[in-house]
Design a protein around this motif. Sequence first.
Motif, mmCIF file in Angstrom:
data_model
loop_
_atom_site.group_PDB
_atom_site.id
_atom_site.type_symbol
_atom_site.label_atom_id
_atom_site.label_comp_id
_atom_site.label_asym_id
_atom_site.label_seq_id
_atom_site.Cartn_x
_atom_site.Cartn_y
_atom_site.Cartn_z
ATOM 1 N N HIS A 120 9.198 45.304 79.179
ATOM 2 C CA HIS A 120 7.991 45.896 78.573
ATOM 3 C C HIS A 120 8.375 46.583 77.286
ATOM 4 C CE1 HIS A 120 5.993 45.240 82.441
ATOM 5 N NE2 HIS A 120 7.192 45.507 82.928
ATOM 6 N N PRO A 121 7.595 46.350 76.214
ATOM 7 C CA PRO A 121 7.935 47.005 74.949
ATOM 8 C C PRO A 121 7.906 48.520 75.102
ATOM 9 C CG PRO A 121 5.813 45.852 74.811
ATOM 10 C CD PRO A 121 6.380 45.537 76.139
ATOM 11 N N ILE A 122 8.801 49.169 74.348
ATOM 12 C CA ILE A 122 8.872 50.622 74.478
ATOM 13 C C ILE A 122 7.626 51.271 73.900
ATOM 14 C CG2 ILE A 122 10.138 52.651 73.648
ATOM 15 C CD1 ILE A 122 12.617 51.163 74.238
ATOM 16 N N ARG A 123 7.249 50.788 72.727
ATOM 17 C CA ARG A 123 6.014 51.303 72.124
ATOM 18 C C ARG A 123 4.931 50.256 72.353
ATOM 19 N NH1 ARG A 123 9.786 53.567 68.712
ATOM 20 N NH2 ARG A 123 10.116 51.602 67.659
ATOM 21 N N ALA A 124 3.771 50.726 72.696
ATOM 22 C CA ALA A 124 2.690 49.806 73.056
ATOM 23 C C ALA A 124 2.421 48.789 71.955
ATOM 24 C CB ALA A 124 1.426 50.592 73.379
ATOM 25 N N ARG A 125 2.648 49.206 70.676
ATOM 26 C CA ARG A 125 2.299 48.272 69.604
ATOM 27 C C ARG A 125 3.431 47.279 69.293
ATOM 28 N NH1 ARG A 125 4.513 50.493 65.033
ATOM 29 N NH2 ARG A 125 5.061 52.681 65.216
ATOM 30 N N THR A 126 4.577 47.430 69.941
ATOM 31 C CA THR A 126 5.652 46.454 69.718
ATOM 32 C C THR A 126 5.272 45.145 70.401
ATOM 33 O OG1 THR A 126 7.199 48.263 69.890
ATOM 34 C CG2 THR A 126 8.145 46.046 69.916
ATOM 35 N N GLU A 127 5.104 44.121 69.640
ATOM 36 C CA GLU A 127 4.734 42.823 70.229
ATOM 37 C C GLU A 127 5.982 41.963 70.447
ATOM 38 O OE1 GLU A 127 2.981 40.319 71.662
ATOM 39 O OE2 GLU A 127 1.914 42.145 72.221
ATOM 40 N N LEU A 128 5.932 41.139 71.439
ATOM 41 C CA LEU A 128 7.032 40.197 71.681
ATOM 42 C C LEU A 128 6.786 38.974 70.798
ATOM 43 C CD1 LEU A 128 9.543 39.755 73.485
ATOM 44 C CD2 LEU A 128 8.046 38.601 75.100
ATOM 45 N N LEU A 129 7.302 39.036 69.557
ATOM 46 C CA LEU A 129 7.072 37.934 68.625
ATOM 47 C C LEU A 129 8.040 36.793 68.934
ATOM 48 C CD1 LEU A 129 6.727 40.024 65.359
ATOM 49 C CD2 LEU A 129 4.892 38.835 66.575
ATOM 50 N N PRO A 130 7.589 35.539 68.813
ATOM 51 C CA PRO A 130 8.480 34.422 69.112
ATOM 52 C C PRO A 130 9.750 34.472 68.282
ATOM 53 C CG PRO A 130 6.246 33.636 68.659
ATOM 54 C CD PRO A 130 6.270 35.098 68.370
ATOM 55 N N ARG A 131 10.882 34.195 68.904
ATOM 56 C CA ARG A 131 12.197 34.092 68.250
ATOM 57 C C ARG A 131 12.650 35.383 67.576
ATOM 58 N NH1 ARG A 131 12.792 28.467 67.775
ATOM 59 N NH2 ARG A 131 14.265 28.554 66.077
ATOM 60 N N ARG A 132 12.084 36.530 67.983
ATOM 61 C CA ARG A 132 12.519 37.825 67.439
ATOM 62 C C ARG A 132 13.053 38.689 68.577
ATOM 63 N NH1 ARG A 132 9.306 40.257 63.269
ATOM 64 N NH2 ARG A 132 9.229 38.755 61.579
ATOM 65 N N LEU A 133 14.207 39.303 68.345
ATOM 66 C CA LEU A 133 14.737 40.212 69.370
ATOM 67 C C LEU A 133 13.931 41.507 69.347
ATOM 68 C CD1 LEU A 133 18.641 40.215 69.281
ATOM 69 C CD2 LEU A 133 17.162 39.653 71.212
ATOM 70 N N CYS A 134 13.448 41.957 70.499
ATOM 71 C CA CYS A 134 12.673 43.199 70.550
ATOM 72 C C CYS A 134 13.282 44.121 71.603
ATOM 73 C CB CYS A 134 11.235 42.922 70.961
ATOM 74 S SG CYS A 134 10.421 41.707 69.948
ATOM 75 N N LEU A 135 13.242 45.419 71.326
ATOM 76 C CA LEU A 135 13.786 46.388 72.281
ATOM 77 C C LEU A 135 12.696 46.772 73.283
ATOM 78 C CD1 LEU A 135 16.161 48.207 73.121
ATOM 79 C CD2 LEU A 135 15.192 49.973 71.632
ATOM 80 N N GLY A 136 13.066 46.848 74.527
ATOM 81 C CA GLY A 136 12.085 47.228 75.544
ATOM 82 C C GLY A 136 12.755 47.799 76.766
ATOM 83 N N GLU A 137 11.975 47.915 77.818
ATOM 84 C CA GLU A 137 12.482 48.495 79.061
ATOM 85 C C GLU A 137 12.361 47.459 80.166
ATOM 86 O OE1 GLU A 137 11.949 52.919 80.161
ATOM 87 O OE2 GLU A 137 10.321 51.840 81.169
ATOM 88 N N ILE A 138 13.395 47.375 80.987
ATOM 89 C CA ILE A 138 13.347 46.481 82.143
ATOM 90 C C ILE A 138 12.817 47.295 83.312
ATOM 91 C CG2 ILE A 138 14.728 45.056 83.728
ATOM 92 C CD1 ILE A 138 14.893 43.919 80.985
ATOM 93 N N ARG A 139 11.797 46.783 83.958
ATOM 94 C CA ARG A 139 11.269 47.498 85.130
ATOM 95 C C ARG A 139 11.209 46.579 86.328
ATOM 96 N NH1 ARG A 139 6.133 49.461 82.204
ATOM 97 N NH2 ARG A 139 7.088 50.588 80.481
ATOM 98 N N ASP A 140 11.439 47.174 87.490
ATOM 99 C CA ASP A 140 11.294 46.415 88.729
ATOM 100 C C ASP A 140 9.823 46.035 88.866
ATOM 101 O OD1 ASP A 140 10.797 45.697 91.364
ATOM 102 O OD2 ASP A 140 12.480 46.892 92.104
ATOM 103 N N PRO A 141 9.493 44.743 88.946
ATOM 104 C CA PRO A 141 8.077 44.364 88.956
ATOM 105 C C PRO A 141 7.339 44.873 90.203
ATOM 106 C CG PRO A 141 9.491 42.429 89.292
ATOM 107 C CD PRO A 141 10.389 43.575 88.967
ATOM 108 N N ALA A 142 8.080 45.121 91.298
ATOM 109 C CA ALA A 142 7.406 45.575 92.525
ATOM 110 C C ALA A 142 7.084 47.066 92.456
ATOM 111 C CB ALA A 142 8.300 45.271 93.732
ATOM 112 N N SER A 143 8.097 47.889 92.108
ATOM 113 C CA SER A 143 7.901 49.342 92.151
ATOM 114 C C SER A 143 7.566 49.929 90.789
ATOM 115 C CB SER A 143 9.182 50.002 92.678
ATOM 116 O OG SER A 143 10.225 49.794 91.714
#
Length: 460
Positions: A38-61
């Motif tokens: 998930h992007p760290i800032r809400a406005r950070t979009e996952l643009l194709p072929r661009r490295l983006c910083l985000g957070e990994i979260r357990d999808p269940a919890s």
Amino acid sequence: MYVQDTIVAQATAPGQAAVAIVRLSGPDAIRILRAIWHPIRARTELLPRRLCLGEIRDPASGAALDRAMAVAMHAPHSLTGEDVAEIQCHGGAYLVRRIVGAAMTLGARLAEPGEFSRRAFLNGRMDLTAAEAVADLVEARGDGALRQALEQMVGALADRVARMRHQLIGVRAHLEAEIDFGDEGIKLPSRDEIAASIAHLIDEMRPLHDSFARGRLMRSGARAAIVGKPNVGKSSIMNLLLGVDRAIVTAIPGTTRDVIEDSVALGPYHLVIQDTAGLRDGGDEVERIGIERALSHAAGADLLIAVFDGASALEADDSRVIEIARGCPGVAILNKRDLAPRLTPAMLRERGVAMPIVPLCALNADGLGALRDELIHALDALVGSNHGETVAVSRERHRAALARALGALEAARGSALGGMPPEIVAVDVAIASDALGSITGEVTSEDVLDSIFREFCIGK
Ligand code: GDP
């Protein structure tokens, strides 16, 4: 069979590291990525072929697991030609297991060995020689192997094969014209002309086939067996060449009983050095088995390093070493040059040693530079001139396919010159064309693909 599901695997080596890459490929790859990362800032979009910083979260919890970069590549502009997502997380083994596990709960399946490359091949993103070259590049242990793998990866071999196959299609077209319009008085190439075109192709193909000796040596390394009677300094020389204490060195004869093997980069080459049991008569059963192994490794080696003790006179056991080395490529070492000499290069020459002779002290490395130079010369000679052939085939699979194609072309040429019906000539030309097509994968079977990609590791 190619099932279009979504696969996941760690693309980097298992274990702890600064960074690990988890790779997904398939129709759900990007959906799964978005559910884990998930992007760290809400406005950070996952643009194709661009490295983006985000957070990994357990999808269940929803619990945070890591901060990580991610990239999404949409089909067909990706490694596999499918939707691909990659997560660059911190390189902890547990963390990677959690991320891969999360992807699997969201519908991905653990990839089989080589499955990413296999999908890339099946989707036309790379031919078989390029896929094999990726594996060779990863396994390369010398500059020569690297260069060769890179050339093959960017298409040097595939281009050569495609060109020869194109010429074969021309020959086939002439034969088919003869089959279809042979009796209609149209001017067609004569049988001699067809035989000449085939002969021309044979001349072009044979050096490529023969380049296997060079290609194999570059890819897998050359094997050099160190042979000599006990206590001449074989293990010391092995350690000296490797730069580490790999083999046990003692003054007790008969210490090395099995073959010890390790590899070292030497100039552009990669040399697999084998230290073998000292050759002598007598000894116990274990030593005798060791000596048998030494002899069989010496027979199978590309190079021999024959070692003699310069501080003692020649003995019967040395004569055996001289016999084994006769006619073999390699280097003779006159070791223990720090001690008073009792054996000279001239004496060895007199006894029939034809290899270059290098005086050495394995204890203080005096002569090591000359030894390395002589080994590189011996390898240069072994690799031989490329006879103007710039590409080299490095796998037995390629060599065998070229041998099949050459055999079929020889038969086609014979039939053309012997005035056989065009259908007969065309059959052999088709066999040659299919053999060439099997190198790049244009003509292939599931079994062949299985055996090629099984060699790859998971995540590749
Ligand atoms: P191997 O049995 O042929 O493998 O010989 P080793 O490498 O085990 O060496 C046998 C003995 O010779 C050991 O005591 C080594 O330290 C000694 N040795 C090896 N190379 C040299 C050398 O160049 N000079 C001297 N003086 N001794 C050496």
